[in-house]
Scaffold this motif. Structure first.
Motif, PDB file in Angstrom:
ATOM      1  N   ARG A  72      18.912 106.739  16.350  1.00 62.08           N
ATOM      2  CA  ARG A  72      18.453 107.162  14.947  1.00 62.08           C
ATOM      3  C   ARG A  72      19.596 107.625  13.965  1.00 62.08           C
ATOM      4  NH1 ARG A  72      14.947 109.804  18.601  1.00 62.08           N
ATOM      5  NH2 ARG A  72      15.672 111.689  17.920  1.00 62.08           N
ATOM      6  N   PHE A  73      20.468 108.326  14.469  1.00 65.80           N
ATOM      7  CA  PHE A  73      21.413 108.861  13.755  1.00 65.80           C
ATOM      8  C   PHE A  73      22.307 107.718  13.167  1.00 65.80           C
ATOM      9  CE2 PHE A  73      25.891 110.516  13.021  1.00 65.80           C
ATOM     10  CZ  PHE A  73      25.681 111.405  12.295  1.00 65.80           C
ATOM     11  N   VAL A  74      22.866 106.590  13.907  1.00 69.64           N
ATOM     12  CA  VAL A  74      23.631 105.759  13.419  1.00 69.64           C
ATOM     13  C   VAL A  74      23.082 104.784  12.402  1.00 69.64           C
ATOM     14  CG1 VAL A  74      25.356 103.847  14.041  1.00 69.64           C
ATOM     15  CG2 VAL A  74      25.159 106.010  15.456  1.00 69.64           C
ATOM     16  N   LYS A  75      21.646 104.469  12.881  1.00 70.82           N
ATOM     17  CA  LYS A  75      20.828 103.603  12.056  1.00 70.82           C
ATOM     18  C   LYS A  75      20.601 104.308  10.509  1.00 70.82           C
ATOM     19  CE  LYS A  75      16.931 101.761  13.815  1.00 70.82           C
ATOM     20  NZ  LYS A  75      15.856 101.729  14.543  1.00 70.82           N
ATOM     21  N   SER A  76      20.515 105.528  10.532  1.00 69.41           N
ATOM     22  CA  SER A  76      20.427 106.085   9.410  1.00 69.41           C
ATOM     23  C   SER A  76      21.634 106.069   8.405  1.00 69.41           C
ATOM     24  CB  SER A  76      20.226 107.786   9.486  1.00 69.41           C
ATOM     25  OG  SER A  76      21.387 108.528   9.683  1.00 69.41           O
ATOM     26  N   LEU A  77      22.843 106.055   9.046  1.00 69.52           N
ATOM     27  CA  LEU A  77      24.141 105.625   8.418  1.00 69.52           C
ATOM     28  C   LEU A  77      24.469 104.186   7.785  1.00 69.52           C
ATOM     29  CD1 LEU A  77      26.821 107.416  10.823  1.00 69.52           C
ATOM     30  CD2 LEU A  77      25.484 108.543   8.913  1.00 69.52           C
ATOM     31  N   THR A  78      23.912 103.266   8.429  1.00 64.22           N
ATOM     32  CA  THR A  78      24.027 102.131   8.081  1.00 64.22           C
ATOM     33  C   THR A  78      22.853 101.542   7.353  1.00 64.22           C
ATOM     34  OG1 THR A  78      22.976 101.059  10.016  1.00 64.22           O
ATOM     35  CG2 THR A  78      25.402 101.634  10.290  1.00 64.22           C
ATOM     36  N   GLY A  79      21.715 101.956   7.491  1.00 63.52           N
ATOM     37  CA  GLY A  79      20.324 101.337   6.909  1.00 63.52           C
ATOM     38  C   GLY A  79      19.675 100.535   7.688  1.00 63.52           C
ATOM     39  N   ALA A  80      20.262 100.436   8.998  1.00 56.61           N
ATOM     40  CA  ALA A  80      19.673  99.390   9.879  1.00 56.61           C
ATOM     41  C   ALA A  80      18.255  99.671  10.172  1.00 56.61           C
ATOM     42  CB  ALA A  80      20.481  99.351  11.200  1.00 56.61           C
ATOM     43  N   ASN A  81      17.425  98.574  10.409  1.00 57.39           N
ATOM     44  CA  ASN A  81      16.101  98.937  10.910  1.00 57.39           C
ATOM     45  C   ASN A  81      15.786  98.699  12.316  1.00 57.39           C
ATOM     46  OD1 ASN A  81      14.904  99.534   8.162  1.00 57.39           O
ATOM     47  ND2 ASN A  81      15.151  97.398   7.685  1.00 57.39           N
ATOM     48  N   GLY A  82      16.531  97.739  12.909  1.00 60.57           N
ATOM     49  CA  GLY A  82      16.534  97.293  14.310  1.00 60.57           C
ATOM     50  C   GLY A  82      17.804  97.528  15.158  1.00 60.57           C
ATOM     51  N   THR A  83      17.788  97.274  16.516  1.00 61.17           N
ATOM     52  CA  THR A  83      19.143  97.301  17.375  1.00 61.17           C
ATOM     53  C   THR A  83      19.175  95.979  17.866  1.00 61.17           C
ATOM     54  OG1 THR A  83      17.670  97.951  19.182  1.00 61.17           O
ATOM     55  CG2 THR A  83      18.602  99.821  17.874  1.00 61.17           C
ATOM     56  N   ILE A  84      20.579  95.835  18.569  1.00 61.02           N
ATOM     57  CA  ILE A  84      20.858  94.490  19.157  1.00 61.02           C
ATOM     58  C   ILE A  84      21.497  94.854  20.569  1.00 61.02           C
ATOM     59  CG2 ILE A  84      21.180  93.238  16.921  1.00 61.02           C
ATOM     60  CD1 ILE A  84      24.058  93.551  17.466  1.00 61.02           C
ATOM     61  N   LYS A  85      21.622  93.902  21.369  1.00 61.49           N
ATOM     62  CA  LYS A  85      22.533  94.037  22.557  1.00 61.49           C
ATOM     63  C   LYS A  85      23.778  92.954  22.357  1.00 61.49           C
ATOM     64  CE  LYS A  85      19.244  96.236  25.617  1.00 61.49           C
ATOM     65  NZ  LYS A  85      18.302  96.050  26.896  1.00 61.49           N
ATOM     66  N   VAL A  86      24.935  93.086  22.813  1.00 64.40           N
ATOM     67  CA  VAL A  86      25.969  92.536  22.829  1.00 64.40           C
ATOM     68  C   VAL A  86      26.522  91.774  24.190  1.00 64.40           C
ATOM     69  CG1 VAL A  86      26.869  93.589  20.707  1.00 64.40           C
ATOM     70  CG2 VAL A  86      27.555  94.302  22.761  1.00 64.40           C
ATOM     71  N   ALA A  87      27.251  90.668  23.867  1.00 59.80           N
ATOM     72  CA  ALA A  87      27.536  89.965  25.353  1.00 59.80           C
ATOM     73  C   ALA A  87      28.819  90.747  25.867  1.00 59.80           C
ATOM     74  CB  ALA A  87      27.524  88.517  25.002  1.00 59.80           C
ATOM     75  N   PHE A  88      29.684  91.057  25.132  1.00 62.81           N
ATOM     76  CA  PHE A  88      30.828  91.540  25.651  1.00 62.81           C
ATOM     77  C   PHE A  88      30.707  93.011  26.037  1.00 62.81           C
ATOM     78  CE2 PHE A  88      30.710  92.008  20.782  1.00 62.81           C
ATOM     79  CZ  PHE A  88      30.816  93.301  20.574  1.00 62.81           C
ATOM     80  N   GLY A  89      31.734  93.442  26.784  1.00 59.75           N
ATOM     81  CA  GLY A  89      31.761  95.062  27.251  1.00 59.75           C
ATOM     82  C   GLY A  89      32.652  95.813  26.470  1.00 59.75           C
ATOM     83  N   THR A  90      32.370  97.131  26.792  1.00 57.11           N
ATOM     84  CA  THR A  90      33.279  98.131  25.711  1.00 57.11           C
ATOM     85  C   THR A  90      33.219  99.441  26.795  1.00 57.11           C
ATOM     86  OG1 THR A  90      31.467  99.587  24.851  1.00 57.11           O
ATOM     87  CG2 THR A  90      31.952  97.462  23.672  1.00 57.11           C
ATOM     88  N   GLU A  91      34.340 100.247  26.241  1.00 59.69           N
ATOM     89  CA  GLU A  91      34.412 101.539  27.111  1.00 59.69           C
ATOM     90  C   GLU A  91      32.960 102.429  26.844  1.00 59.69           C
ATOM     91  OE1 GLU A  91      36.324 102.092  23.006  1.00 59.69           O
ATOM     92  OE2 GLU A  91      35.999 100.477  24.476  1.00 59.69           O
ATOM     93  N   GLY A  92      32.166 101.974  26.119  1.00 57.72           N
ATOM     94  CA  GLY A  92      31.007 102.879  25.700  1.00 57.72           C
ATOM     95  C   GLY A  92      30.149 102.896  27.215  1.00 57.72           C
ATOM     96  N   GLY A  93      29.991 102.028  28.036  1.00 53.47           N
ATOM     97  CA  GLY A  93      29.267 102.324  29.069  1.00 53.47           C
ATOM     98  C   GLY A  93      29.968 103.442  30.053  1.00 53.47           C
TER      99      GLY A  93
END
Length: 388
Positions: free
Chosen positions: A316-337
């Motif tokens: 919710r917080f990051v969507k409020s920064l970008t104005g995004a309505n929805g979310t996605i998932k990405v094919a590539f990996g990151t250190e986020g996990g």
């Protein structure tokens, strides 16, 4: 056309000039970043590798507890064999695009994050801003492990994290986990004119590859599915096979590398168990004639997937920064996990550009995307000034 912040562009130009391909050092780039931060009164923590050729970096403005951590990697993929029409390690601009190796993946975000840190240093924050930069992400998030070890010791406890990999500034809540595996097949050499008297290690590897492909087919047909991904099931992929010395020698050794990219709901070891059992079966059959035969499988790299609920406060917080309505998932990996599972820091992936422009000749980032990233981080600073 909206332009990125001048400081962001200046930093990006410097970052691109460092040829930080994963096989090479990133220490010169990190020295530049550390000097930039120190010049603004921010004292970074450097976490070097064993020989000092590479380092992670962590820095904070406005305190240690809570706040938001911006995370990025400093390494890039090679340019070898690619037909670049522009110098890969010099930032060039044309047609609303910024060209250079790493512009999209992901020095554009790193430059914007550094510029935001410099702006934060000149203001009073009610909640802190943190920066985490790692090495060898392109090799499987290798550098992030020592960075996580540092954070466990307590220099900061971020409330949430934004990994700035390119998502077109969409908010990504998930990516698959990855396990890299190496299969070593041992046979018995012989003259190729007497091939049946030996045990061909490449043939053993081929039999194991057939097992992997059959298991992949079962996953595609019967496995767990997540429709938010372009490929909605866990995948297996053989990427390397090496063996043999000469055509007239039956090879006694073959080494095959393969990977599993698993959905969050799939346990990697459960998926790999049938392949391990089949490898043992191939070994046992071969040993009925050749006691020296062997088939072993080892994990040489792994990182977990990311699966942040859409209802999480970080989303919710990051969507409020970008104005995004929805979310996605990405094919590539990151250190986020890793941040999410090992540190318990709620994490999303959100950064400028598209991975479709990464890892290829004439990699680019649209100037409009970088300007939007600067605007997102400006909005973040406003929220941090007020307190989360």
């Amino acid at each position: 056309m909206t332009r990125p912040d001048t400081t962001t562009l200046e930093i990006l130009e410097r970052l691109i000039a460092f040829p930080t391909v994963s096989r090479d050092p990133n220490a010169p780039l990190m020295d530049y970043v550390a000097g930039l931060l120190r010049g603004a009164g921010i004292e970074p923590i450097l976490v070097p590798n064993a020989d000092g050729s590479k380092a992670n970096l962590f820095a904070s403005v406005g305190g240690a507890e809570g706040g938001v951590m911006l995370s990025g990697h400093t390494d890039v993929v090679p340019v070898d064999g690619q037909d670049w029409t522009r110098p890969p390690f010099a930032l060039t601009e044309g047609g609303g695009r910024l060209y250079g190796r790493g512009t999209a993946d992901m020095k554009g975000f790193v430059a914007s994050a550094l510029a935001a840190m410099l702006r934060a240093a000149g203001t009073r924050l009610a909640s802190p801003l943190h920066l985490a930069l790692s090495y060898d992400e392109e090799l499987g998030c290798l550098g992030a492990h020592s960075l996580i070890a540092l954070l466990r010791q307590g220099p900061a406890r971020p409330a949430m994290c934004i990994v700035g990999e390119p998502t077109g500034l969409n908010v990504a809540t998930g990516h698959k986990g990855k396990t890299g595996l190496r299969a070593v097949c041992k046979g018995v050499e012989a003259h190729s004119a007497l091939a049946p008297t030996g045990l061909n290690a490449l043939h053993l590897a081929a039999d194991l590859m057939a097992v992997i492909r059959a298991h992949q087919s079962r996953l595609a047909e019967e496995g767990l599915r997540d429709g938010d991904y372009d490929v909605p099931y866990s995948t297996l992929h053989v990427g390397k096979l090496n063996g043999g010395v000469a055509l007239n020698i039956v090879p006694n050794l073959a080494v095959m590398e393969f990977e599993l990219r698993n959905l969050a709901g799939d346990d990697p070891e459960t998926l790999l168990a049938p392949i391990r059992r089949s490898a043992d079966g191939l070994r046992d059959i071969a040993r009925t004639r050749f006691p020296e035969a062997d088939v072993t499988i080892e994990v040489f790299n792994a990182y977990p997937g990311l699966d942040t609920p859409d209802s999480a406060s970080v989303v919710r917080f990051v969507k409020s920064l970008t104005g995004a309505n929805g979310t996605i998932k990405v094919a590539f990996g990151t250190e986020g996990g890793l941040f999410s599972t090992e540190l318990g820091v709620p994490t999303v992936v959100c950064g400028p550009g598209s991975m479709a422009q990464g890892h290829k000749a004439d990699e680019y980032l649209e100037t409009e995307q970088l300007a939007r990233c600067d605007a997102m981080l400006d909005a973040l600073l406003e929220r941090l000034r007020a307190g989360l």
